[in-house]
Design a protein around this motif. Sequence first.
Motif, PDB file in Angstrom:
ATOM      1  N   ALA A   1      -4.254   8.126   8.258  1.00 27.59           N
ATOM      2  CA  ALA A   1      -2.836   7.756   8.139  1.00 27.59           C
ATOM      3  C   ALA A   1      -2.384   7.701   6.680  1.00 27.59           C
ATOM      4  N   TYR A   2      -3.219   7.138   5.807  1.00 21.04           N
ATOM      5  CA  TYR A   2      -2.834   7.045   4.397  1.00 21.04           C
ATOM      6  C   TYR A   2      -2.835   8.422   3.733  1.00 21.04           C
ATOM      7  N   ARG A   3      -3.823   9.244   4.076  1.00 21.42           N
ATOM      8  CA  ARG A   3      -3.846  10.612   3.535  1.00 21.42           C
ATOM      9  C   ARG A   3      -2.608  11.379   3.983  1.00 21.42           C
ATOM     10  N   ALA A   4      -2.230  11.207   5.244  1.00 19.16           N
ATOM     11  CA  ALA A   4      -1.052  11.912   5.764  1.00 19.16           C
ATOM     12  C   ALA A   4       0.209  11.461   5.039  1.00 19.16           C
ATOM     13  N   ARG A   5       0.329  10.164   4.792  1.00 19.82           N
ATOM     14  CA  ARG A   5       1.515   9.665   4.086  1.00 19.82           C
ATOM     15  C   ARG A   5       1.568  10.216   2.666  1.00 19.82           C
TER      16      ARG A   5
ATOM     17  N   ARG B   1       0.830  -1.208   0.000  1.00 16.11           N
ATOM     18  CA  ARG B   1       0.000   0.000   0.000  1.00 16.11           C
ATOM     19  C   ARG B   1       0.860   1.251   0.000  1.00 16.11           C
ATOM     20  N   HIS B   2       1.920   1.231   0.782  1.00 14.38           N
ATOM     21  CA  HIS B   2       2.819   2.390   0.816  1.00 14.38           C
ATOM     22  C   HIS B   2       3.483   2.596  -0.538  1.00 14.38           C
ATOM     23  N   ARG B   3       3.857   1.498  -1.191  1.00 14.47           N
ATOM     24  CA  ARG B   3       4.474   1.594  -2.512  1.00 14.47           C
ATOM     25  C   ARG B   3       3.486   2.168  -3.528  1.00 14.47           C
ATOM     26  N   ILE B   4       2.233   1.748  -3.446  1.00 17.37           N
ATOM     27  CA  ILE B   4       1.206   2.281  -4.337  1.00 17.37           C
ATOM     28  C   ILE B   4       1.091   3.795  -4.180  1.00 17.37           C
ATOM     29  N   LEU B   5       0.951   4.251  -2.948  1.00 14.26           N
ATOM     30  CA  LEU B   5       0.779   5.685  -2.700  1.00 14.26           C
ATOM     31  C   LEU B   5       2.013   6.479  -3.100  1.00 14.26           C
ATOM     32  N   ASP B   6       3.200   5.966  -2.766  1.00 15.54           N
ATOM     33  CA  ASP B   6       4.435   6.696  -3.069  1.00 15.54           C
ATOM     34  C   ASP B   6       4.664   6.819  -4.575  1.00 15.54           C
ATOM     35  N   SER B   7       4.393   5.741  -5.318  1.00 12.10           N
ATOM     36  CA  SER B   7       4.642   5.785  -6.754  1.00 12.10           C
ATOM     37  C   SER B   7       3.613   6.658  -7.472  1.00 12.10           C
TER      38      SER B   7
ATOM     39  N   LYS C   1      -4.693  16.388  -5.112  1.00 13.98           N
ATOM     40  CA  LYS C   1      -5.760  15.792  -4.304  1.00 13.98           C
ATOM     41  C   LYS C   1      -5.448  14.322  -4.026  1.00 13.98           C
ATOM     42  N   CYS C   2      -6.015  13.807  -2.953  1.00 14.94           N
ATOM     43  CA  CYS C   2      -5.813  12.406  -2.589  1.00 14.94           C
ATOM     44  C   CYS C   2      -6.561  11.492  -3.553  1.00 14.94           C
ATOM     45  N   PRO C   3      -6.045  10.291  -3.797  1.00 20.38           N
ATOM     46  CA  PRO C   3      -6.808   9.307  -4.558  1.00 20.38           C
ATOM     47  C   PRO C   3      -8.121   8.994  -3.850  1.00 20.38           C
ATOM     48  N   ALA C   4      -9.159   8.671  -4.609  1.00 26.74           N
ATOM     49  CA  ALA C   4     -10.494   8.491  -4.035  1.00 26.74           C
ATOM     50  C   ALA C   4     -10.555   7.399  -2.982  1.00 26.74           C
ATOM     51  N   TRP C   5      -9.740   6.341  -3.150  1.00 27.61           N
ATOM     52  CA  TRP C   5      -9.877   5.209  -2.217  1.00 27.61           C
ATOM     53  C   TRP C   5      -9.302   5.505  -0.828  1.00 27.61           C
ATOM     54  N   ILE C   6      -8.611   6.627  -0.653  1.00 31.19           N
ATOM     55  CA  ILE C   6      -8.184   6.989   0.703  1.00 31.19           C
ATOM     56  C   ILE C   6      -8.870   8.267   1.177  1.00 31.19           C
ATOM     57  N   MET C   7      -9.832   8.783   0.388  1.00 26.20           N
ATOM     58  CA  MET C   7     -10.582   9.971   0.814  1.00 26.20           C
ATOM     59  C   MET C   7     -11.319   9.694   2.119  1.00 26.20           C
ATOM     60  N   GLY C   8     -11.848   8.475   2.256  1.00 25.37           N
ATOM     61  CA  GLY C   8     -12.604   8.133   3.456  1.00 25.37           C
ATOM     62  C   GLY C   8     -11.780   7.415   4.507  1.00 25.37           C
TER      63      GLY C   8
ATOM     64  N   THR D   1      -9.604  13.338 -14.572  1.00 30.21           N
ATOM     65  CA  THR D   1     -10.991  13.593 -14.196  1.00 30.21           C
ATOM     66  C   THR D   1     -11.533  12.476 -13.306  1.00 30.21           C
ATOM     67  N   THR D   2     -10.961  11.290 -13.428  1.00 34.88           N
ATOM     68  CA  THR D   2     -11.306  10.168 -12.548  1.00 34.88           C
ATOM     69  C   THR D   2     -10.021   9.687 -11.885  1.00 34.88           C
ATOM     70  N   PHE D   3      -9.981   9.720 -10.558  1.00 32.65           N
ATOM     71  CA  PHE D   3      -8.764   9.352  -9.830  1.00 32.65           C
ATOM     72  C   PHE D   3      -9.147   8.382  -8.730  1.00 32.65           C
ATOM     73  N   ASP D   4      -9.616   7.205  -9.165  1.00 35.11           N
ATOM     74  CA  ASP D   4     -10.058   6.211  -8.193  1.00 35.11           C
ATOM     75  C   ASP D   4      -9.440   4.853  -8.512  1.00 35.11           C
ATOM     76  N   GLY D   5      -9.820   3.848  -7.725  1.00 43.80           N
ATOM     77  CA  GLY D   5      -9.216   2.534  -7.877  1.00 43.80           C
ATOM     78  C   GLY D   5      -9.529   1.842  -9.182  1.00 43.80           C
ATOM     79  N   GLY D   6     -10.513   2.361  -9.931  1.00 43.74           N
ATOM     80  CA  GLY D   6     -10.850   1.772 -11.211  1.00 43.74           C
ATOM     81  C   GLY D   6     -10.145   2.414 -12.383  1.00 43.74           C
ATOM     82  N   SER D   7      -9.253   3.369 -12.122  1.00 43.35           N
ATOM     83  CA  SER D   7      -8.554   4.058 -13.209  1.00 43.35           C
ATOM     84  C   SER D   7      -7.039   4.071 -13.019  1.00 43.35           C
ATOM     85  N   VAL D   8      -6.548   3.312 -12.023  1.00 45.34           N
ATOM     86  CA  VAL D   8      -5.117   3.258 -11.739  1.00 45.34           C
ATOM     87  C   VAL D   8      -4.677   1.796 -11.707  1.00 45.34           C
TER      88      VAL D   8
END
Length: 359
Positions: free
Chosen positions: A284-288, A129-135, A272-279, A237-244
Motif C-alpha cells: 500500500a505504501y509503495r503504491a501511494r 506517514r502519508h505526509r512523509i511519503l508525499d513530501s 525508487k522507493c525509500p528503503a523503509w517501504i521496500m519490504g 546513494t543512501t535512501f533509508d530512514g537514517g538519511s531522511v
Amino acid sequence: MDSATPVLNIPAVIALAAAAGGGDYTGCTVSEPMPTPTGTGTDYTLTFKSDGTRWTLHTPAPHSGRDLHSEVMSQRQLRLANPSAVPIPHVHGFCASAANPLKTPYILTAAPTGRLVADVWPTASETCRHRILDSIAEAMAQLRAFRCDQLGMLKFLERPGGIGMPKITGIGRFPVSVGGGQVAQIGPFETSEAYYDALVELQPAGERALLRIVLAALPRSIAAAGNERESFVLAPTTFDGGSVWVREDGALEALGGWEGVATVPRTVGHTKCPAWIMGDDGGAYRARYAAALKRLEGEGEGTLDYCSKSHLYAAVVGAAQGKESLKVVLARILAMVPEAEREGERLERALEKLFNPGS
C-alpha cells in the motif's frame, strides 16, 4: 572509539567552525562518533555554546577512496538548481585533504533540526506517514531534471570561485567475491547492459550465468516507451530512514545520503522507493509513493513507472554490487517465477514480464 575513528582536536574544530561560519564560536560540545550507514565515514554533532547552533562534522573512513570535493560540489549544484525543492543540508565548509587543523578530510554541514524517519515511522499516524511519503516524492521528482547520457561518478575539477561542470568517471569501489579483494573503479558506461556486465564479472564464476540472465531482464534506462537512447539519473546513494529528516507533521526537512553520488540506471534512480517501504508486504505504501511520483513527474505519455517494482530492481542490482547476498536474492526472484518457466527462454520471458515497468 576504535583506531580508525579520529580523535578530534576540539580547539581545531572551533577554529574551523569560526572560519566557515564567521561567528563567535567560543566553545562547543561534541557528540559521540556515529558511523554512517554506508560505513564510509563518521559523523559528529557539534553544539556551539554561544547560541546553541548545531552542525554536523563528517570525516571519511580511511582508504574509502571518496572524492569529497566532487561530493560537495554535487550537493551545491543541486541546492543552487532548486534549493527549496531538494532540501540538502547546507555545507558550511570542507577540506578534501588532511592539510587542515584537524589533520583529516572533513565536511561541515548544518545539522537538521527534525527527526530521522527511522525514529518517526514506527509510531507515526497514517496521516503523518502519508505526509512523509508525499513530501519526499515532491523532492525526488525534482531530480528528473538531472540526467546524463553516461553512467558513472560525478567528477568536479577544482576551480577557484565556482563549481564548474562535472565529467562522468568510473564508479568505485565494489566488493569483489573473487579473491575477497576490491576493484578501484569500473566504467564509465554508455549503456546499462555494459554496467551490469561489469558487475557480473566481479562475482564467482559459478553464479555469473544466472545473475547475467536476471540482470538482462531488467528494463533499459529510458524515460518513456519508444525511446532509443538510454539516459541516467541522479539519486542519493543512501535512501533509508537514517538519511531522511522530517518535521513533526511529517514534512520533509532534509535529504542526506549523497556520499559518492553518481548517475545510475532509472531502475535504481530517483524514482525508487525509500528503503523503509521496500519490504511493505501489502504494497500500500509503495503504491501511494509510486502514484505520487507518477503525478509529479509529468514527463508525458508513455512515461515508464519504475517505482512500483523498484524493490525488485534494487534487490537485484544491490546483490550484483555486493550489498546483499547474491544467493538469497536470486533464490527470492526465482521463487516469483512459476516452476515450469525456470529454464531457458521461458525463464528469460518470465523475468522480463516480472520486471516490466508500467506506464
